[in-house]
Design a protein around this motif. Structure first.
Motif, PDB file in Angstrom:
ATOM      1  N   UNK A  12       0.824  -1.206   0.000  1.00  0.00           N
ATOM      2  CA  UNK A  12       0.000   0.000   0.000  1.00  0.00           C
ATOM      3  C   UNK A  12       0.865   1.265   0.000  1.00  0.00           C
ATOM      4  N   UNK A  13       1.933   1.258   0.776  1.00  0.00           N
ATOM      5  CA  UNK A  13       2.851   2.402   0.801  1.00  0.00           C
ATOM      6  C   UNK A  13       3.502   2.595  -0.571  1.00  0.00           C
ATOM      7  N   UNK A  14       3.937   1.498  -1.170  1.00  0.00           N
ATOM      8  CA  UNK A  14       4.559   1.583  -2.492  1.00  0.00           C
ATOM      9  C   UNK A  14       3.564   2.056  -3.548  1.00  0.00           C
ATOM     10  N   UNK A  19       1.762   6.206  -7.156  1.00  0.00           N
ATOM     11  CA  UNK A  19       0.706   7.063  -7.680  1.00  0.00           C
ATOM     12  C   UNK A  19       1.153   8.521  -7.728  1.00  0.00           C
ATOM     13  N   UNK A  20       1.826   8.972  -6.688  1.00  0.00           N
ATOM     14  CA  UNK A  20       2.336  10.347  -6.692  1.00  0.00           C
ATOM     15  C   UNK A  20       3.394  10.546  -7.773  1.00  0.00           C
ATOM     16  N   UNK A  47      -5.870  10.543  -2.247  1.00  0.00           N
ATOM     17  CA  UNK A  47      -5.862   9.095  -2.443  1.00  0.00           C
ATOM     18  C   UNK A  47      -4.519   8.513  -2.032  1.00  0.00           C
ATOM     19  N   UNK A  48      -3.438   9.138  -2.438  1.00  0.00           N
ATOM     20  CA  UNK A  48      -2.108   8.645  -2.075  1.00  0.00           C
ATOM     21  C   UNK A  48      -1.891   8.740  -0.566  1.00  0.00           C
ATOM     22  N   UNK A  49      -2.367   9.804   0.055  1.00  0.00           N
ATOM     23  CA  UNK A  49      -2.234   9.944   1.503  1.00  0.00           C
ATOM     24  C   UNK A  49      -2.969   8.857   2.251  1.00  0.00           C
ATOM     25  N   UNK A  50      -4.176   8.532   1.791  1.00  0.00           N
ATOM     26  CA  UNK A  50      -4.939   7.459   2.426  1.00  0.00           C
ATOM     27  C   UNK A  50      -4.207   6.123   2.266  1.00  0.00           C
ATOM     28  N   UNK A  55      -1.181   1.949   4.818  1.00  0.00           N
ATOM     29  CA  UNK A  55      -0.022   1.061   4.804  1.00  0.00           C
ATOM     30  C   UNK A  55       0.780   1.146   6.076  1.00  0.00           C
ATOM     31  N   UNK A  56       0.975   2.355   6.584  1.00  0.00           N
ATOM     32  CA  UNK A  56       1.726   2.520   7.846  1.00  0.00           C
ATOM     33  C   UNK A  56       0.965   1.849   8.983  1.00  0.00           C
TER      34      UNK A  56
END
Length: 65
Positions: A12-14, A19-20, A47-50, A55-56
């Motif tokens: 999810x983090x990747x 995406x960014x 979206x990327x922040x979510x 992921x964290x």
């Protein structure tokens, strides 16, 4: 430690970072007005922040259990 949670969290983090990165290179090619481009950038950042925060959280839960 739950390996599946850690793997899904890292994925999810990747995905959020990817995406960014893709958005940063794709935005100049879009033929949008200034306001529309600002809206697309904002939505992409949300979206990327979510994805990154999720992921964290998954990694943290995976390491705690």
């Amino acid at each position: 430690m739950t390996t599946e949670l850690i793997v899904f969290g890292m994925l999810s983090i990747a995905l959020g970072g990817g995406l960014l990165y893709v958005g940063r290179h794709l935005y100049p090619r879009l033929d949008l007005s200034r306001d529309d481009l600002r809206t697309v950038r904002l939505l992409t950042a949300i979206i990327a922040g979510v994805l990154v925060l999720m992921g964290v959280g998954l990694v943290a839960v995976g390491l705690a259990t």
